[in-house]
Write a protein that holds these residues in place. Sequence first.
Motif, mmCIF file in Angstrom:
data_model
loop_
_atom_site.group_PDB
_atom_site.id
_atom_site.type_symbol
_atom_site.label_atom_id
_atom_site.label_comp_id
_atom_site.label_asym_id
_atom_site.label_seq_id
_atom_site.Cartn_x
_atom_site.Cartn_y
_atom_site.Cartn_z
ATOM 1 N N UNK A 112 -9.036 -1.081 -3.630
ATOM 2 C CA UNK A 112 -7.599 -1.255 -3.490
ATOM 3 C C UNK A 112 -7.351 -2.496 -2.646
ATOM 4 N N UNK A 113 -6.081 -2.833 -2.462
ATOM 5 C CA UNK A 113 -5.745 -3.993 -1.643
ATOM 6 C C UNK A 113 -6.411 -3.887 -0.271
ATOM 7 N N UNK A 114 -6.677 -5.031 0.319
ATOM 8 C CA UNK A 114 -7.276 -5.092 1.645
ATOM 9 C C UNK A 114 -6.443 -4.321 2.667
ATOM 10 N N UNK A 115 -5.131 -4.286 2.482
ATOM 11 C CA UNK A 115 -4.260 -3.603 3.442
ATOM 12 C C UNK A 115 -4.173 -2.101 3.197
ATOM 13 N N UNK A 116 -4.839 -1.607 2.167
ATOM 14 C CA UNK A 116 -4.841 -0.169 1.923
ATOM 15 C C UNK A 116 -5.620 0.535 3.051
ATOM 16 N N UNK A 143 0.814 -1.211 0.000
ATOM 17 C CA UNK A 143 0.000 0.000 0.000
ATOM 18 C C UNK A 143 0.849 1.263 0.000
ATOM 19 N N UNK A 144 0.288 2.311 -0.571
ATOM 20 C CA UNK A 144 0.905 3.636 -0.511
ATOM 21 C C UNK A 144 0.902 4.068 0.953
ATOM 22 N N UNK A 145 1.754 5.034 1.298
ATOM 23 C CA UNK A 145 1.769 5.525 2.668
ATOM 24 C C UNK A 145 0.393 6.064 3.054
ATOM 25 N N UNK A 191 -5.941 3.783 -4.239
ATOM 26 C CA UNK A 191 -5.149 4.333 -3.138
ATOM 27 C C UNK A 191 -6.050 5.140 -2.195
ATOM 28 N N UNK A 192 -5.488 6.140 -1.516
ATOM 29 C CA UNK A 192 -6.242 6.765 -0.433
ATOM 30 C C UNK A 192 -6.734 8.184 -0.747
#
Lengths: 362, 362
Positions: free
Chosen positions: A108-112, A13-15, A70-71
């Motif tokens: 996005x990915x689950x960990x995003x 994930x992005x920061x 992303x966020x």
Amino acid sequence: MSNNTNMVPESYPMNGGDGSNSYTKNSYFQRAGTNAMKAIIDDVIAEKLDVEKQISSSKSTLRIADLGCSVGPNTFIAMQNIIDAVQQKYQSHGFASHMPEFQVFFNDHTSSDFNTLFASLPPERPYFATGVPGSFHGRLFPDFSLDFVHSSFALQWLSKVPEELLNKNSAAWNKGRVHYASAPDEVAQAYTAQFAKDITTFLDGRAKELVVGGLMVLIMPGIPNGIPHSSSATGLMFDFLGHCLMDMAKEGLISEVQVDSFNLPIYVASPKEMTQLVERNGCFSIERMEMTQPWARVDDLSGQACTMHLRAGMEGIISKHFGTEIIDELFDRYCKKHGEIIGLLESKLNEGNQLFIVLKRI
Amino acid sequence: MSNNTNMVPESYPMNGGDGSNSYTKNSYFQRAGTNAMKAIIDDVIAEKLDVEKQISSSKSTLRIADLGCSVGPNTFIAMQNIIDAVQQKYQSHGFASHMPEFQVFFNDHTSSDFNTLFASLPPERPYFATGVPGSFHGRLFPDFSLDFVHSSFALQWLSKVPEELLNKNSAAWNKGRVHYASAPDEVAQAYTAQFAKDITTFLDGRAKELVVGGLMVLIMPGIPNGIPHSSSATGLMFDFLGHCLMDMAKEGLISEVQVDSFNLPIYVASPKEMTQLVERNGCFSIERMEMTQPWARVDDLSGQACTMHLRAGMEGIISKHFGTEIIDELFDRYCKKHGEIIGLLESKLNEGNQLFIVLKRI
């Protein structure tokens, strides 16, 4: 339908959050890309969106997905642009009274960091917002449940590092480098093969999820046809990052073995490659496939700005491998040495470094 | 469509994460409710779900929303139960070949911990998962876009504390108490009026979002018709919590003014009240409306267990008002004094403390 846990693609994930090193605060290069795309997306929707079909299907909702969103905030701008263009088309064709409602699926990915994404949703948005966790290399939506798919700066991420790169006995062992840009052919071929696999599963999934006539806009780093990998702007930056890591290894701050076993799972494709992969899939017509150069519109190519951007996107994956304690040192070095590549970087960016693709589900 | 920021209802998320004080680890009373409901939901779907209509509409996706889902695992169990029952019905009616795909929309306040929810999704789920941030007192979905709505232990939360309770000049000023259970009539009336407003907007929203024939299952704390507010199990626990806070105020650990200005925005409705509100809305038929007593199946009514549950649900809202530093002390007191009410609590629970409602969009 569900992900097999053994097959969940790796995620980087992005920061998260909105601090000074966050992706939220350091993604304006990507945003420049998104903004430059507005005019093109307006065109695409004006020309290609089949409003009559949407109306005759008596569906009152138009469903849009942003894959690898992303966020924020870029995803919010992109979704707003698309909806503006659709509304404009309905109005200009005299269908204002049939205006659909919009439902946007942020994926996005689950960990995003979906908590940050949700907290920063525009309060006055003209759509119903939903989040969809999971890899776009797998299925994310029911059959024929989307009308429009958008994905910006996400498809360059491979689902995993090609395994050959980590095998000392393979010709593709990527010793002393973190990318394929200036590596032997075998390394580049391993990346190319992994990218082809990933795009194939991506297109297979979307072919099931999009309605017939549905549009898909893909924006990603690109390299013009016939240019060697080592000459892409992205390749240049990653090579340079690799040099910084090797310098640190030589000074004993990290081990060379660590560098040897680290590879950025990022691939920069050419229009020709993408055309072949789309044609092989067979479910989409290619409405546009072109190189653009939106980064040329970004004024600030200073070491500070470039480093912050690279860090926001890469800190996660680098920390995971090397530990968080090397991050400040690494990007300090990158920033200080950035002057060595800025001239070359600028010329690469002017050649065009972004691939813009519009596909239609046939 | 979007929330006006001035009108965003207050949110009091359950304890996030999965630590020892988390809602995830301390919601088994609610889970007992969810499990006890399985048999009833099986019945409801077997009897009430119009499979022929679903098939004739040629929609291949059945969309289910869980409103106020919190962070799991109860919501996953509830969604699995519903899907199992739907699949069973399709099979038993000879429609196995028309089995729909399922898309589940997990909804809770924007401040809820969606990252934890998404990370704990069952890997082998038979549905496509999405998260929907926002208050169910507003609109969350496009028109006619849901086939089934579920909401468990969420509708008791008011969108805000009735304003009169904080006005020293009002007869509804709730001095020395944190709830309406044993308060003057004016306090209870203010709560009742706020609850009626909230349920009205809830039903208005869902009436637009559900397809005609769509089912809605609502599970919430309830009080039998004709029983005084002070006699509900919930009322008993909240009164007791209020006593603990007043004890702390008398000892100077917090101020009495703080207690006076704190009120739990939670309401326990009777079947009669809910019937009136549904009938006033006019868009739903009442398929079931009954009191049940699922908590009687929970073995552990010990002080420790009850306190942990109360804490997982209430820590957020209490911390916000009093600060986090009083939390351990408050719940230690609650736990030690729990023996004083356990007998009464048990008898209340046996009278039935849960309201189970099935509505159909007409």
